[in-house]
Scaffold this active site. Structure first.
Site, PDB file in Angstrom:
ATOM      1  N   ASP A 146      46.538  39.839  48.513  1.00 23.62           N
ATOM      2  CA  ASP A 146      45.505  39.841  47.560  1.00 23.62           C
ATOM      3  C   ASP A 146      46.281  40.583  46.423  1.00 23.62           C
ATOM      4  O   ASP A 146      46.817  41.752  46.953  1.00 23.62           O
ATOM      5  CB  ASP A 146      44.321  40.675  48.204  1.00 23.62           C
ATOM      6  CG  ASP A 146      43.115  40.758  47.524  1.00 23.62           C
ATOM      7  OD1 ASP A 146      43.179  40.782  46.526  1.00 23.62           O
ATOM      8  OD2 ASP A 146      41.898  40.678  48.006  1.00 23.62           O
TER       9      ASP A 146
ATOM     10  N   SER B 289      38.031  38.712  44.353  1.00 20.06           N
ATOM     11  CA  SER B 289      38.525  38.136  45.643  1.00 20.06           C
ATOM     12  C   SER B 289      37.591  37.251  46.251  1.00 20.06           C
ATOM     13  O   SER B 289      37.923  36.225  46.906  1.00 20.06           O
ATOM     14  CB  SER B 289      38.922  39.172  46.500  1.00 20.06           C
ATOM     15  OG  SER B 289      39.955  39.965  45.908  1.00 20.06           O
TER      16      SER B 289
ATOM     17  N   THR C  46      38.077  38.427  50.903  1.00 22.92           N
ATOM     18  CA  THR C  46      39.077  37.304  51.225  1.00 22.92           C
ATOM     19  C   THR C  46      38.972  36.482  52.661  1.00 22.92           C
ATOM     20  O   THR C  46      38.548  35.283  52.702  1.00 22.92           O
ATOM     21  CB  THR C  46      40.394  37.691  51.027  1.00 22.92           C
ATOM     22  OG1 THR C  46      40.543  38.528  49.833  1.00 22.92           O
ATOM     23  CG2 THR C  46      41.346  36.751  50.987  1.00 22.92           C
TER      24      THR C  46
ATOM     25  N   GLU D 202      45.538  37.459  55.749  1.00 26.99           N
ATOM     26  CA  GLU D 202      45.523  38.438  54.366  1.00 26.99           C
ATOM     27  C   GLU D 202      46.270  39.592  54.581  1.00 26.99           C
ATOM     28  O   GLU D 202      45.862  40.476  55.234  1.00 26.99           O
ATOM     29  CB  GLU D 202      44.043  38.502  54.082  1.00 26.99           C
ATOM     30  CG  GLU D 202      44.062  39.224  52.511  1.00 26.99           C
ATOM     31  CD  GLU D 202      42.722  39.850  52.183  1.00 26.99           C
ATOM     32  OE1 GLU D 202      41.952  40.292  53.021  1.00 26.99           O
ATOM     33  OE2 GLU D 202      42.567  40.073  50.982  1.00 26.99           O
TER      34      GLU D 202
ATOM     35  N   ASP E  57      46.294  44.514  46.717  1.00 25.12           N
ATOM     36  CA  ASP E  57      45.561  44.641  45.932  1.00 25.12           C
ATOM     37  C   ASP E  57      44.976  46.080  45.616  1.00 25.12           C
ATOM     38  O   ASP E  57      45.004  46.558  44.386  1.00 25.12           O
ATOM     39  CB  ASP E  57      44.043  43.801  46.197  1.00 25.12           C
ATOM     40  CG  ASP E  57      43.116  43.867  45.517  1.00 25.12           C
ATOM     41  OD1 ASP E  57      43.465  43.495  44.127  1.00 25.12           O
ATOM     42  OD2 ASP E  57      41.964  44.433  45.562  1.00 25.12           O
TER      43      ASP E  57
ATOM     44  N   HIS F 142      45.153  48.303  42.299  1.00 25.73           N
ATOM     45  CA  HIS F 142      44.230  48.859  41.708  1.00 25.73           C
ATOM     46  C   HIS F 142      44.595  50.492  41.346  1.00 25.73           C
ATOM     47  O   HIS F 142      44.081  50.896  40.225  1.00 25.73           O
ATOM     48  CB  HIS F 142      43.002  49.181  42.665  1.00 25.73           C
ATOM     49  CG  HIS F 142      41.985  47.583  42.568  1.00 25.73           C
ATOM     50  ND1 HIS F 142      41.334  47.097  41.370  1.00 25.73           N
ATOM     51  CD2 HIS F 142      42.054  46.695  43.128  1.00 25.73           C
ATOM     52  CE1 HIS F 142      41.121  45.951  41.500  1.00 25.73           C
ATOM     53  NE2 HIS F 142      41.160  45.692  42.775  1.00 25.73           N
TER      54      HIS F 142
ATOM     55  N   ASP G 190      45.002  35.631  45.439  1.00 25.47           N
ATOM     56  CA  ASP G 190      43.710  35.014  44.849  1.00 25.47           C
ATOM     57  C   ASP G 190      43.783  35.274  43.373  1.00 25.47           C
ATOM     58  O   ASP G 190      43.053  34.716  42.560  1.00 25.47           O
ATOM     59  CB  ASP G 190      42.576  35.821  45.483  1.00 25.47           C
ATOM     60  CG  ASP G 190      43.010  37.171  45.923  1.00 25.47           C
ATOM     61  OD1 ASP G 190      43.843  37.677  45.557  1.00 25.47           O
ATOM     62  OD2 ASP G 190      41.901  37.847  46.289  1.00 25.47           O
ATOM     63  N   HIS G 191      44.550  36.415  43.053  1.00 27.21           N
ATOM     64  CA  HIS G 191      44.710  36.965  41.608  1.00 27.21           C
ATOM     65  C   HIS G 191      45.662  37.880  41.629  1.00 27.21           C
ATOM     66  O   HIS G 191      46.102  38.264  42.754  1.00 27.21           O
ATOM     67  CB  HIS G 191      43.504  37.543  41.119  1.00 27.21           C
ATOM     68  CG  HIS G 191      42.880  38.613  41.938  1.00 27.21           C
ATOM     69  ND1 HIS G 191      43.413  39.696  42.021  1.00 27.21           N
ATOM     70  CD2 HIS G 191      41.899  38.581  42.988  1.00 27.21           C
ATOM     71  CE1 HIS G 191      42.767  40.346  42.998  1.00 27.21           C
ATOM     72  NE2 HIS G 191      41.819  39.810  43.659  1.00 27.21           N
TER      73      HIS G 191
HETATM   74 MG    MG Z   1      41.014  40.650  49.906  1.00 28.08          MG
HETATM   75 ZN    ZN Z   2      40.961  43.854  43.700  1.00 30.64          ZN
END
Ligand code: MG
Ligand code: ZN
Length: 363
Positions: free
Chosen positions: A44, A84, A137, A251, A256, A260, A298-299
């Site tokens: 993620d 997500s 996710t 995952e 992620d 952040h 996912d990004h």
């Molecule tokens: Mg996720």
């Molecule tokens: Zn995020």
């Protein structure tokens, strides 16, 4: 004489059946898809900078053994920058949807996931995540809800799903609910073996498994120890029992979150742990032909830019463009059976279509 002839006939016909079976298996391999098992690993928020921070700090990563690399366009139906939920749903179901939506299209209609197609076709299925299993996710592969925040409803979807096993956090959404329902009992009624720690997870080698090893999320790496690679190994031990094959989604959830936080050291730790899970997947693929491993995101998160570092010392310096997500294309790494299909530049939704084709599933 008759008493001898009768069993002889049985033996003979058994041999004939044996021959015709192996014959049809041989001809089958030339005309049907080569992929029986898929291990899809989603980091993620994992852009190329996150990957390269791990490669730099760790003096290399297992994922570099990937045979093909592609790029995936991640925009959602509602935004140039996906979240997500929409990103997971696009990969899982081949449908671009609105940010926040789980397993439903932009109009709110349920869309079937690759995991659900696999289950329908008699394969075993699994979900492993280093966060609450009800988080966006992992939920995108199993649940169908209008919003990712509906985690109690998502937990109900897990109970009623066809999934063979899941391993993650999020126990409170099953056991301490606002409606006072006890989903732990319901899981047992549905035939799941319920595990609340990794010892219980590792002891389970067959059947259905619901593993909820944290109230909310497992801790960050290295505090959570061997959770992720051991969970992937435990999942493979169970999924391997099905001769029809399996679909497993894993995952690396917290790449992620560290992004952040604009925390490069945290990203490196999460990348290294995710890569240990990748090694377990690659090892399985090496000893099981017909296994495809796909690693993607996912990004991207944070607009991470590596503005300094040192290959020799493993030092990494990052600048960050945002504390949110970005729109940049993300890498798709592939290994094993059918991996060549993942070279190129394509939509995140094409990952679903490619998997459907490689399995030979019909919509
Ligand atoms: Mg996720
Ligand atoms: Zn995020």
């Amino acid at each position: 004489m008759r008493k001898i002839t009768f069993p002889l006939l049985i033996v003979l016909s058994l041999i004939l059946v044996q021959c015709s079976t192996s014959k049809s298996t041989t001809s089958k391999t030339t005309e049907t898809p080569v992929v029986e098992n898929v291990i899809l690993l989603i980091g993620d928020g994992m852009g190329v900078s996150q990957v390269y921070s791990g490669i730099t700090a760790n003096n290399g990563l297992n994922l570099e053994k990937s045979q093909y690399v592609g790029l995936s366009k991640t925009y959602s139906a509602s935004s140039y920058i996906t979240d997500s939920a929409a990103g997971g749903t696009a990969i899982a179901s081949g449908t671009k949807t609105n940010n926040g939506a789980i397993g439903v299209d932009a109009k709110g209609n349920e869309v079937k996931s690759i995991l659900e197609y696999a289950a329908e076709n008699g394969l075993s299925t699994g979900v492993v995540a280093s966060c609450a299993i009800t988080h966006a996710t992992p939920a995108s592969f199993v649940a169908h809800q209008q919003n990712r925040n509906m985690q109690e409803e998502i937990a109900v979807d897990f109970v009623n799903s066809a999934v063979t096993l899941f391993i993650g956090g999020g126990k409170k959404y099953f056991a301490e609910r606002s409606d006072n329902a006890n989903l732990m009992d319901q899981l047992k009624d549905k035939g799941f073996q319920v595990a609340l720690d990794m010892d219980a997870v590792k002891k389970t080698t067959s059947g259905k498994l619901a593993a909820l090893v944290a109230d909310e999320h497992p801790s960050t790496y290295p505090d959570r120890g061997e959770f992720l690679p051991e969970s992937v190994q435990a999942a493979l031990n169970i999924l391997d029992n099905n001769s029809k094959g399996f679909f497993l989604i894993v995952e690396g959830s917290q790449i992620d979150w560290e992004s952040h936080d604009n925390n490069a050291a945290g990203v490196v730790n999460e990348m290294i742990d995710f890569d240990r899970a990748i090694k377990v997947a690659f090892d399985y693929a090496d000893s099981n032909p017909g296994t495809l491993v796909v690693i993607t995101a996912d990004h991207e998160t944070g607009g991470m830019a590596l503005t300094g570092g040192d290959i020799k010392t493993g030092d990494v310096k990052a600048n960050w463009g945002t504390t949110g997500h970005t729109s940049v294309m993300v890498p798709v790494f592939s290994y094993g059976a059918g991996s060549e299909e993942f070279a190129g530049i394509y939509e995140n939704t094409d990952i679903f279509s490619k998997l459907m084709n490689l399995y030979g599933f019909e919509k």
